[in-house]
Design a protein around this motif. Sequence first.
Motif, PDB file in Angstrom:
ATOM      1  N   MET A 233       2.208   1.786  -8.656  1.00 37.81           N
ATOM      2  CA  MET A 233       3.354   1.023  -9.142  1.00 37.81           C
ATOM      3  C   MET A 233       4.630   1.859  -9.098  1.00 37.81           C
ATOM      4  SD  MET A 233       1.398  -0.303 -12.533  1.00 37.81           S
ATOM      5  CE  MET A 233       2.844  -0.972 -13.285  1.00 37.81           C
ATOM      6  N   GLN A 234       4.452   3.156  -8.920  1.00 38.36           N
ATOM      7  CA  GLN A 234       5.600   4.038  -9.080  1.00 38.36           C
ATOM      8  C   GLN A 234       6.462   4.036  -7.825  1.00 38.36           C
ATOM      9  OE1 GLN A 234       5.798   6.982 -11.761  1.00 38.36           O
ATOM     10  NE2 GLN A 234       6.042   8.693 -10.357  1.00 38.36           N
ATOM     11  N   ILE A 235       7.779   3.952  -8.036  1.00 37.59           N
ATOM     12  CA  ILE A 235       8.666   4.118  -6.894  1.00 37.59           C
ATOM     13  C   ILE A 235       8.593   5.578  -6.470  1.00 37.59           C
ATOM     14  CG2 ILE A 235      10.187   2.238  -7.557  1.00 37.59           C
ATOM     15  CD1 ILE A 235      12.147   4.332  -8.595  1.00 37.59           C
ATOM     16  N   ASP A 236       8.565   5.812  -5.201  1.00 34.00           N
ATOM     17  CA  ASP A 236       8.319   7.144  -4.684  1.00 34.00           C
ATOM     18  C   ASP A 236       9.654   7.839  -4.469  1.00 34.00           C
ATOM     19  OD1 ASP A 236       7.544   9.395  -3.411  1.00 34.00           O
ATOM     20  OD2 ASP A 236       6.261   8.414  -1.968  1.00 34.00           O
ATOM     21  N   PRO A 237       9.951   8.867  -5.221  1.00 30.99           N
ATOM     22  CA  PRO A 237      11.246   9.508  -5.065  1.00 30.99           C
ATOM     23  C   PRO A 237      11.323  10.419  -3.852  1.00 30.99           C
ATOM     24  CG  PRO A 237       9.989  10.662  -6.723  1.00 30.99           C
ATOM     25  CD  PRO A 237       9.160   9.487  -6.293  1.00 30.99           C
TER      26      PRO A 237
ATOM     27  N   LEU B 282       4.580   4.214  -1.334  1.00 31.11           N
ATOM     28  CA  LEU B 282       5.893   3.698  -1.663  1.00 31.11           C
ATOM     29  C   LEU B 282       5.800   2.310  -2.277  1.00 31.11           C
ATOM     30  CD1 LEU B 282       8.943   4.235  -1.441  1.00 31.11           C
ATOM     31  CD2 LEU B 282       8.886   3.160   0.793  1.00 31.11           C
ATOM     32  N   VAL B 283       6.689   2.036  -3.134  1.00 36.64           N
ATOM     33  CA  VAL B 283       6.995   0.705  -3.611  1.00 36.64           C
ATOM     34  C   VAL B 283       5.970   0.164  -4.597  1.00 36.64           C
ATOM     35  CG1 VAL B 283       8.166  -1.392  -2.922  1.00 36.64           C
ATOM     36  CG2 VAL B 283       7.914   0.400  -1.297  1.00 36.64           C
ATOM     37  N   VAL B 284       5.819  -1.106  -4.624  1.00 38.16           N
ATOM     38  CA  VAL B 284       5.503  -1.836  -5.819  1.00 38.16           C
ATOM     39  C   VAL B 284       4.037  -2.189  -5.942  1.00 38.16           C
ATOM     40  CG1 VAL B 284       7.776  -2.834  -5.732  1.00 38.16           C
ATOM     41  CG2 VAL B 284       5.889  -4.036  -4.721  1.00 38.16           C
ATOM     42  N   ALA B 285       3.717  -2.621  -7.114  1.00 34.80           N
ATOM     43  CA  ALA B 285       2.473  -3.343  -7.303  1.00 34.80           C
ATOM     44  C   ALA B 285       2.832  -4.812  -7.250  1.00 34.80           C
ATOM     45  CB  ALA B 285       1.841  -2.994  -8.647  1.00 34.80           C
ATOM     46  N   ASN B 286       2.585  -5.432  -6.122  1.00 34.37           N
ATOM     47  CA  ASN B 286       2.944  -6.831  -5.981  1.00 34.37           C
ATOM     48  C   ASN B 286       1.870  -7.722  -6.560  1.00 34.37           C
ATOM     49  OD1 ASN B 286       5.481  -7.109  -4.648  1.00 34.37           O
ATOM     50  ND2 ASN B 286       4.560  -6.194  -2.854  1.00 34.37           N
ATOM     51  N   ILE B 287       2.299  -8.659  -7.367  1.00 32.07           N
ATOM     52  CA  ILE B 287       1.403  -9.697  -7.813  1.00 32.07           C
ATOM     53  C   ILE B 287       1.272 -10.647  -6.632  1.00 32.07           C
ATOM     54  CG2 ILE B 287       0.963 -11.346  -9.648  1.00 32.07           C
ATOM     55  CD1 ILE B 287       1.517  -8.551 -10.688  1.00 32.07           C
ATOM     56  N   ILE B 288       0.089 -10.745  -6.054  1.00 33.38           N
ATOM     57  CA  ILE B 288      -0.073 -11.474  -4.792  1.00 33.38           C
ATOM     58  C   ILE B 288       0.442 -12.901  -4.918  1.00 33.38           C
ATOM     59  CG2 ILE B 288      -1.732 -12.279  -3.088  1.00 33.38           C
ATOM     60  CD1 ILE B 288      -1.251  -9.279  -3.110  1.00 33.38           C
ATOM     61  N   GLU B 289       0.078 -13.555  -6.010  1.00 35.39           N
ATOM     62  CA  GLU B 289       0.627 -14.881  -6.283  1.00 35.39           C
ATOM     63  C   GLU B 289       1.359 -14.771  -7.613  1.00 35.39           C
ATOM     64  OE1 GLU B 289      -2.008 -18.054  -5.313  1.00 35.39           O
ATOM     65  OE2 GLU B 289      -1.227 -19.290  -6.930  1.00 35.39           O
TER      66      GLU B 289
END
Lengths: 182, 155
Positions: free
Chosen positions: A120-124, A133-140
């Motif tokens: 879930m962490q944004i990658d600095p 990189l980037v997000v934990a997307n809720i698929i729906e």
Amino acid sequence: MADVARNWRVPLPPTKWPQDTLKVPHGYGKMPAVDIVNSKIVKREYFTYVLNFMGVTWNNFQTQILEFTKDGDFWLSSVNCLTLNAATNAVVIDYFGLCTITDQVTGYNLFNGGVPIPTMQIDPNPALSPYRLVVANIIEPYCFLRGNSAAVTVSGPGSAAVAEYNIYMVFHGWKEYANAAI
Amino acid sequence: MNEFERRLLDAVQQSAWIASVARPNQKIVDIEYYNYNTFIGAVVAGTQDQSVIQVQSDSDFAITYMSGAVVIAGAAVATPIATLQITDTGTGKTFFSAPTLFSLVMGNAGLPFYLPAPRVVAPNTNLQFNFNNIGAAGPADVYINLLGARIYYAG
């Protein structure tokens, strides 16, 4: 032929928004499928809820309640976070903890068993693997009805070398309003 | 408006994206990309400052991306220890439930933040940006961009 090309027009079907009924799938919180009439929704707009977990000690956990406002349903689309060493404010990219989000009304756990916080962490640091990189997307996107709440828990272990962590978490999505005055 | 532009506008108006931001019962006559930006200069460590963007009076502005950068001592900071809150002063509503870390909502590593749904700002509205430099480094120069589309209505 040229006349046909000039006059040809594909009738584009209007895309359905908002959906007339909001379906809660069977199995969410062990509930049967539920249809909620959603046709009075008049507007939606981006919104982000914020939860800051301050002073999470290593090998421990912390739970906070995320309260959703009563002015509109909130559709959760993705979750991001950033973990800092509480003492130095240095970014920590390998806090191998878990995050769980539980709908307080249905009891449904969005992440079965929890999701690793590094995902879930944004990658600095762009030099690191792009897969981090980037997000934990809720698929729906998941709908929290207005006035609902969610219990969010972050748990360690982390590292004994970092006594305390500050975890800044954001919940991105949109609000849907039923009142035209909003 | 030529035929291509007219058909493009037809197609856009049929989309769920525009359906969620368009004013009901008003005819859209044009949609164009636009970028509002603002700058907050020399925010000392441990202090806060603010800036305002005024949305023009001739169109709604639908925000789709946000991006920003914090520069300290001539170098961009990858993860600034600073918080941001954006307030639509026309409605009094904020973009976030609480001030949040800058890079969580303004993009990171050169990528903008893509809003999961557009955020529409009415014409002649001020957007207020409150930046709080909670870290130890400074002074910070803050650059903020709002990318989206201006929506023009008939009448």
